[in-house]
Design a protein around this motif. Sequence first.
Motif, short mmCIF file in Angstrom:
data_model
loop_
_atom_site.label_atom_id
_atom_site.label_comp_id
_atom_site.label_asym_id
_atom_site.label_seq_id
_atom_site.Cartn_x
_atom_site.Cartn_y
_atom_site.Cartn_z
N GLN A 26 0.69 -1.32 -0.01
CA GLN A 26 0.17 -0.30 0.05
C GLN A 26 0.97 1.11 -0.05
OE1 GLN A 26 -2.44 -0.71 3.38
NE2 GLN A 26 -4.30 -0.81 2.18
N LEU A 27 0.48 2.04 -0.78
CA LEU A 27 1.40 3.48 -0.93
C LEU A 27 0.32 4.70 -1.43
CD1 LEU A 27 3.88 3.52 -3.89
CD2 LEU A 27 1.61 2.11 -3.84
N PRO A 28 0.71 5.86 -1.04
CA PRO A 28 1.91 6.41 -0.18
C PRO A 28 1.31 6.71 0.87
CG PRO A 28 1.07 8.26 -1.71
CD PRO A 28 0.02 6.89 -2.10
N PHE A 29 2.50 6.98 1.90
CA PHE A 29 2.36 7.43 3.13
C PHE A 29 3.49 8.49 3.47
CE2 PHE A 29 0.29 3.12 3.30
CZ PHE A 29 -0.87 3.17 3.59
N GLY A 30 3.08 9.22 4.53
CA GLY A 30 3.98 10.01 5.06
C GLY A 30 4.11 11.51 4.55
N ASP A 31 4.30 12.56 5.53
CA ASP A 31 4.40 13.89 4.89
C ASP A 31 5.72 14.54 4.85
OD1 ASP A 31 4.85 14.32 7.75
OD2 ASP A 31 3.38 15.30 8.09
N THR A 32 6.70 13.47 5.07
CA THR A 32 8.24 14.21 4.91
C THR A 32 8.64 13.90 3.67
OG1 THR A 32 8.72 13.44 7.16
CG2 THR A 32 10.50 13.77 5.97
N HIS A 33 8.34 14.82 2.64
CA HIS A 33 8.49 14.63 1.24
C HIS A 33 8.85 15.88 0.67
CE1 HIS A 33 4.54 16.14 0.39
NE2 HIS A 33 4.01 15.31 1.34
N LEU A 34 9.22 15.77 -0.67
CA LEU A 34 9.46 16.93 -1.60
C LEU A 34 8.30 17.13 -2.65
CD1 LEU A 34 13.39 16.88 -1.99
CD2 LEU A 34 11.81 18.65 -0.61
N ALA A 35 7.08 17.51 -2.09
CA ALA A 35 6.15 17.50 -3.21
C ALA A 35 6.54 18.90 -4.04
CB ALA A 35 4.89 17.78 -2.45
N GLU A 36 7.09 19.72 -3.22
CA GLU A 36 7.56 21.03 -3.80
C GLU A 36 9.02 21.01 -3.50
OE1 GLU A 36 5.28 24.51 -3.20
OE2 GLU A 36 3.33 23.40 -3.71
N LEU A 37 9.79 21.44 -4.59
CA LEU A 37 11.34 21.72 -4.03
C LEU A 37 11.35 23.10 -3.28
CD1 LEU A 37 12.74 20.55 -7.31
CD2 LEU A 37 13.09 19.53 -4.96
N PRO A 38 12.25 22.98 -2.21
CA PRO A 38 12.55 24.68 -1.51
C PRO A 38 13.39 25.30 -2.22
CG PRO A 38 13.73 22.61 -0.56
CD PRO A 38 13.05 22.07 -1.62
N ASP A 39 13.02 26.65 -1.93
CA ASP A 39 13.87 27.68 -2.37
C ASP A 39 14.95 27.97 -1.57
OD1 ASP A 39 14.92 29.49 -3.89
OD2 ASP A 39 13.66 31.14 -3.52
N GLY A 40 16.15 26.92 -1.33
CA GLY A 40 17.15 27.15 -0.37
C GLY A 40 17.75 25.67 -0.15
N PRO A 41 18.83 25.67 0.40
CA PRO A 41 19.75 24.50 0.32
C PRO A 41 19.12 23.51 1.45
CG PRO A 41 20.95 26.68 1.02
CD PRO A 41 19.67 27.08 1.16
N LEU A 42 19.49 22.40 1.32
CA LEU A 42 19.04 21.07 1.75
C LEU A 42 19.89 20.44 2.43
CD1 LEU A 42 16.65 19.12 -0.93
CD2 LEU A 42 16.06 19.96 1.19
N VAL A 43 19.63 20.04 3.52
CA VAL A 43 20.44 19.31 4.45
C VAL A 43 19.81 17.71 4.92
CG1 VAL A 43 21.66 18.85 6.89
CG2 VAL A 43 21.72 21.23 5.49
N LEU A 44 20.34 16.75 4.29
CA LEU A 44 19.64 15.48 4.50
C LEU A 44 20.51 14.75 5.23
CD1 LEU A 44 19.10 14.93 0.56
CD2 LEU A 44 17.63 16.12 2.21
N ILE A 45 19.89 14.00 6.53
CA ILE A 45 20.72 13.41 7.46
C ILE A 45 20.02 11.93 7.75
CG2 ILE A 45 21.21 13.31 10.02
CD1 ILE A 45 20.95 16.43 9.68
N ALA A 46 20.95 11.00 7.39
CA ALA A 46 20.34 9.42 7.29
C ALA A 46 21.05 8.71 8.36
CB ALA A 46 20.23 9.04 5.89
N ALA A 47 20.47 7.95 9.32
CA ALA A 47 21.20 6.88 9.83
C ALA A 47 20.78 5.69 9.27
CB ALA A 47 20.55 7.14 11.41
N GLY A 48 21.70 4.78 9.19
CA GLY A 48 21.70 3.39 8.42
C GLY A 48 20.79 3.46 7.37
#
Length: 322
Positions: A179-201
Amino acid sequence: MQVTLQPSGAVLTLEPGERILEGARRLGYDCPSSCRNGNCHVCAALLVEGRVRQDGEVRDHGELFTCIAEPLEDCILLWDGVLALGELPVRTLACTVSECVEVGGDVWRVRLRAPAGKPLRYHAGQYLMIERDGADKAAFSLASAPHGGRDLELHVLAREPSSVALIEQLQRNGLARIQLPFGDTHLAELPDGPLVLIAAGTGMGQMHSLVEHCRANGFKHPVHLYWGVRRPEDFYAIEHWDEWQRLPNLFLHKVVSDLCGWEGRCGMLHEAVCEDIGDLNDVYVYASGSPNMVYATLDALVEAGMDAHRMRADVFAYAPRG
């Protein structure tokens, strides 16, 4: 007039004389409809409270057609299938397993192919639920990006018995029901500024989707990717890593927390971010990891000057801090 929708809880503020469907669309909602003259009944809803005018009649209960119904006072409607701006419908699909290979660190790259027909719709950074034999559904971030079409990618850490059993199930059946999709931590729209992406494992799966989406859409702002593991051998192979290294605006950082002495960087992820980026005021941060890791990162970055409202993580939804 205000029209409250159930079960979503959305509240529509309509203009005088505006029909419900017309107002909902003006406000950016995706609503079930077809003919817009009350004949097809696709836009039907149930009036729970309030009064509307429809076809010259005043109604205070029962079924109405939102394309021709005009509220006379604040109303409550039971109206299924209404989606807010950026929200996508959840679908259940039976996918074939096109790849299931170990890529290091006890991580398996799983690739699924959705059936042909209606195109897949999801935002970069969202996740899916996969059915498991004799167990509850399990959530996995989509490592693929929307431009991948029917092909979906997951990164599965197979150390616990449940995840090992899932890999065996996928290899045995050659099929996955999702089943998909779920979650609101997404890039439906690209931001107008730098991105910092932090991933563990294997939080790297979600960041993989975000990076690939930015790359496909020509994102020009700097993207800083921080990937942390406990031991160097926990890093796993990322198919596009060499290509990413050649991108002028993508900066890749691998950080090991528990074993210093390897040739790379040691410490905590938030420490590395603060060392590298002097001004956190204008960045947009996306984080993926355990609740403890995400909240520790939030606190450290806010103390260093980040606006807390600019950090996104699925943890905030499924494990809110009291």
